[in-house]
Design a protein around this motif. Structure first.
Motif, short mmCIF file in Angstrom:
data_model
loop_
_atom_site.label_atom_id
_atom_site.label_comp_id
_atom_site.label_asym_id
_atom_site.label_seq_id
_atom_site.Cartn_x
_atom_site.Cartn_y
_atom_site.Cartn_z
N ARG A 1 -3.31 -12.84 16.74
CA ARG A 1 -4.75 -12.57 16.86
C ARG A 1 -5.10 -12.20 18.31
N ARG A 49 2.08 -18.79 16.13
CA ARG A 49 2.33 -17.35 16.08
C ARG A 49 1.10 -16.62 15.56
N LYS A 50 0.44 -17.21 14.60
CA LYS A 50 -0.77 -16.60 14.03
C LYS A 50 -1.84 -16.40 15.10
#
Length: 83
Positions: free
Chosen positions: A47, A42-43
């Motif tokens: 981004r 998810r990170k």
């Protein structure tokens, strides 16, 4: 994006039909959706979304279009990765 879309400003964008507005945003989001879906986390997906919005902001002078794209990209992240 076509030359016509690059020259959109807020007033011109608002004069387009809602369908046409959606088409412009959707066209820009096509590749981003694949990247978000294929992200490793998810990170990373967030981004990718942020980078896409930042790049688009440099190409489009309409805040309305930029905001529409940001909202659509955030929805993609939530769809594939949750809140």
């Amino acid at each position: 994006m076509t030359m016509d879309e690059e020259l959109l400003n807020d007033n011109r964008f608002l004069q387009l039909s809602q369908t046409r507005q959606s088409e412009i945003v959707a066209r820009r989001c096509r590749g981003v959706q694949q990247l978000i879906r294929g992200a490793q986390s998810r990170k990373v997906a967030v981004r990718i979304a942020e980078d896409a919005c930042s790049q688009f902001a440099g190409e489009c002078q309409s805040e309305i279009v930029q905001n529409a794209l940001m909202q659509r990209v955030r929805q993609m992240v939530e769809k594939f990765w949750g809140k």
